[in-house]
Design an enzyme around this catalytic site. Structure first.
Site, PDB file in Angstrom:
ATOM      1  CB  ALA A  10      -0.924   0.000   1.211  1.00  0.00           C
ATOM      2  NE  ARG A  15      12.070   4.816   0.233  1.00  0.00           N
ATOM      3  CZ  ARG A  15      12.222   3.892   1.188  1.00  0.00           C
ATOM      4  NH1 ARG A  15      13.414   3.662   1.696  1.00  0.00           N
ATOM      5  NH2 ARG A  15      11.188   3.199   1.636  1.00  0.00           N
ATOM      6  CB  THR A  84       4.806  -1.615   7.653  1.00  0.00           C
ATOM      7  OG1 THR A  84       5.553  -1.107   8.769  1.00  0.00           O
ATOM      8  CG2 THR A  84       5.555  -1.298   6.381  1.00  0.00           C
ATOM      9  CG  ASP A 110       9.625  -3.371  -0.850  1.00  0.00           C
ATOM     10  OD1 ASP A 110       9.566  -4.350  -0.085  1.00  0.00           O
ATOM     11  OD2 ASP A 110      10.003  -2.244  -0.475  1.00  0.00           O
ATOM     12  CG  ASN A 172      12.708  -5.761   9.482  1.00  0.00           C
ATOM     13  OD1 ASN A 172      12.512  -6.916   9.141  1.00  0.00           O
ATOM     14  ND2 ASN A 172      11.744  -4.842   9.576  1.00  0.00           N
ATOM     15  CE1 TYR A 347       8.163  -6.758 -39.925  1.00  0.00           C
ATOM     16  CE2 TYR A 347       6.854  -6.022 -41.790  1.00  0.00           C
ATOM     17  CZ  TYR A 347       6.951  -6.426 -40.466  1.00  0.00           C
ATOM     18  OH  TYR A 347       5.819  -6.504 -39.694  1.00  0.00           O
ATOM     19  CB  ALA A 361      19.659  -9.499 -49.479  1.00  0.00           C
ATOM     20  CB  SER A 386      17.885  -9.659 -53.679  1.00  0.00           C
ATOM     21  OG  SER A 386      18.665 -10.736 -53.235  1.00  0.00           O
ATOM     22  NE  ARG A 421      14.282  -8.287 -62.355  1.00  0.00           N
ATOM     23  CZ  ARG A 421      15.066  -9.282 -62.687  1.00  0.00           C
ATOM     24  NH1 ARG A 421      15.671  -9.298 -63.872  1.00  0.00           N
ATOM     25  NH2 ARG A 421      15.245 -10.266 -61.855  1.00  0.00           N
TER      26      ARG A 421
END
Ligand code: UD1
Ligand code: CA
Length: 446
Positions: A10, A15, A84, A110, A172, A347, A361, A386, A421
């Site tokens: 809680a 920090r 706590t 934590d 602790n 890709y 490629a 390619s 092409r």
């Protein structure tokens, strides 16, 4: 086992200097609080989680991952009872939250490195209270533990400690086992007369000792019990966890080159004989089976089997790759590749490619038309020349040859040869005309 578990989560986590709740910060890909919940669930069927700051967000994240069958949520009355100790109080008063069993294991939310085995060591039938203590070279930030005659007599929080107390290196660690009656007796006796104006759970220890109730210290390792309060402690905890994950993988037979440079997440699985080179990053629920992952490759939530990947490849979520060679600068996403070669600079997204196919490629699956993602299906023994663009959705049957530089917009049938092409034109002397000098003068300049 007949023990309830309370996890304190809680706090504001100031920090951490972050808008994300502290306990939802991730270590090796998993929220730090989830590690303690996992361990708690191994020990108990009665888990209590105390929340306050950003409780809706944290509760939602927990329920998404764990369901809520064995978990009870409590909202701390943080305004009246911060701290706590306040966390363990029933929202309305200073009585304890109600638990199913008479013993209660309390741990801070934590502490991501804590393990069931270590927690069990604290559960002693003999004493009414036991608590985890650490001996640290640098105790800064922790509560200091005062021990006399092998029994804990009090805990002094750093913010309330005198210089002499601050030099104590026994601290602790933040895990306790209480008999329920101890909480019933002492929670109502807590006050907030300290520098943080909080109700400290740790003050119960001093109150017990005063009443001659033994508090047993259980010495534990920093490796298992460190608390995370700041981003640098977050990184430190992650480095400890990584070392464990890598050692586990190597013990299982995985070869790792410069293991300290390899990043793994906690749900990554290795099977068979794998080799992982330096700088590799494997995330999410990835599974690597009999494969070689070369330097600086990133793999996310994917399965790689009998394949070699990289160097410097990027396998994004949802890929299933088997018997395949992926070379450098190839990016894959949500794709199924079986028996394929894609050696360089491609890709391949939202596609499936079958056995014997070769991806040249610079081949790109153009899977996104600006509105929607579309699929590319490539059959067996397809040779993709390619610099080909495959404009999805597109379906290419088996045994197809695609000339390099092709822009494919239409499906291909079995046996097709495909080119698109523009006819090449060679204009003699065009170089000299363009730059405005003659062949003779260029030779005399050489
Ligand atoms: C706490 C202990 C300290 C110990 C250290 C170990 C106290 C007073 N101090 O200090 O002795 O050495 O843990 O890591 O207990 N929390 C709540 N409600 C609150 C405040 C905190 O649920 O009102 C939760 C936090 O979310 C966190 C845990 O309790 O998970 C510990 O709180 P934190 O503020 O980190 O305590 P420390 O200062 O580290
Ligand atoms: Ca802490």
């Amino acid at each position: 086992m007949s023990i309830s578990v309370a996890i304190l989560a809680a706090g504001a986590g100031t920090r951490m200097k972050s808008s994300l709740p502290k306990v939802l910060h991730k270590i090796c890909g998993k929220e730090m609080l989830f590690y303690s919940i996992d361990e708690a669930l191994k020990i108990s069927d009665d888990i209590h989680i105390v929340l306050f700051h950003q409780h809706e967000k944290i509760k939602e994240a927990i329920q998404k991952s764990f369901g809520d069958s064995k978990i009870t949520f409590h909202i701390q009355n943080h305004l009246s009872y911060p701290g706590t100790g306040g966390a363990l109080m029933n929202g309305a008063d200073q009585n304890p939250i109600s638990t199913k069993y008479d013993k209660v294991l309390v741990l801070n939310g934590d502490m991501p490195l804590v393990k069931e085995k270590e927690l069990l060591k604290l559960i002693s039938p003999a004493s009414a209270v036991s608590m985890s203590v650490l001996t640290l070279e640098n105790p800064t930030g922790y509560g200091r533990v005062i021990i006399e005659d092998k029994k804990v007599t009090s805990i002094v929080e750093e913010k309330d400690a005198q210089e002499a107390t601050k030099s104590i290196c026994i601290v602790n660690a933040g895990v306790y086992v209480f008999e329920r009656h101890i909480l019933e007796t002492y929670l109502p006796k807590l006050n907030n007369h300290n520098n943080q104006k909080e109700y400290y759970l740790t003050d119960i220890i001093g109150l017990c000792a005063k009443d001659n109730k033994e508090v047993m210290p259980v010495f534990v390792n920093e490796k298992d019990f460190m608390g995370v309060n700041s981003k640098s402690q977050l990184a430190y905890a992650e480095s400890i966890m990584l070392q464990d994950l890598r050692n586990k993988a190597m013990d299982q037979g995985v070869i790792m080159h410069l293991p300290e440079t390899i990043y793994l997440e906690s749900e990554v699985v290795f099977e068979g004989e794998c080799e992982i080179e330096n700088g590799v990053c494997i995330k999410g629920k990835s599974k690597i089976i009999n494969s070689h992952i070369k330097a600086h490759t990133v793999i996310e939530n994917s399965c790689i089997k009998d394949s070699d990947i990289g160097p410097m490849a990027h396998i994004r979520p949802g890929c299933q790759i088997s018997n395949t060679h992926i070379g450098n600068f190839v990016e894959l996403k949500a794709s199924i590749l079986n028996g394929v070669k894609a050696g360089h600079l491609s890709y391949l997204g939202d596609c499936s490619i079958d056995e014997g196919s070769n991806i040249g490629a610079g081949v790109i699956t153009c899977n996104y038309d600006g509105k929607k993602k579309h699929k590319t299906i490539i059959g067996k023994n397809v040779f993709v020349g390619s610099d080909t663009q495959l404009i999805a959705p597109i379906n290419i049957a088996s045994n197809v040859l695609i000339g390099s530089g092709t822009t494919m917009t239409k499906d291909a049938k079995e046996g097709d040869l495909i080119t698109s092409r523009v006819k090449q034109e060679n204009k003699a002397g065009g170089f000299y005309r363009f730059f405005g000098y003659s062949k003779e003068s260029s030779q005399s300049n050489d």
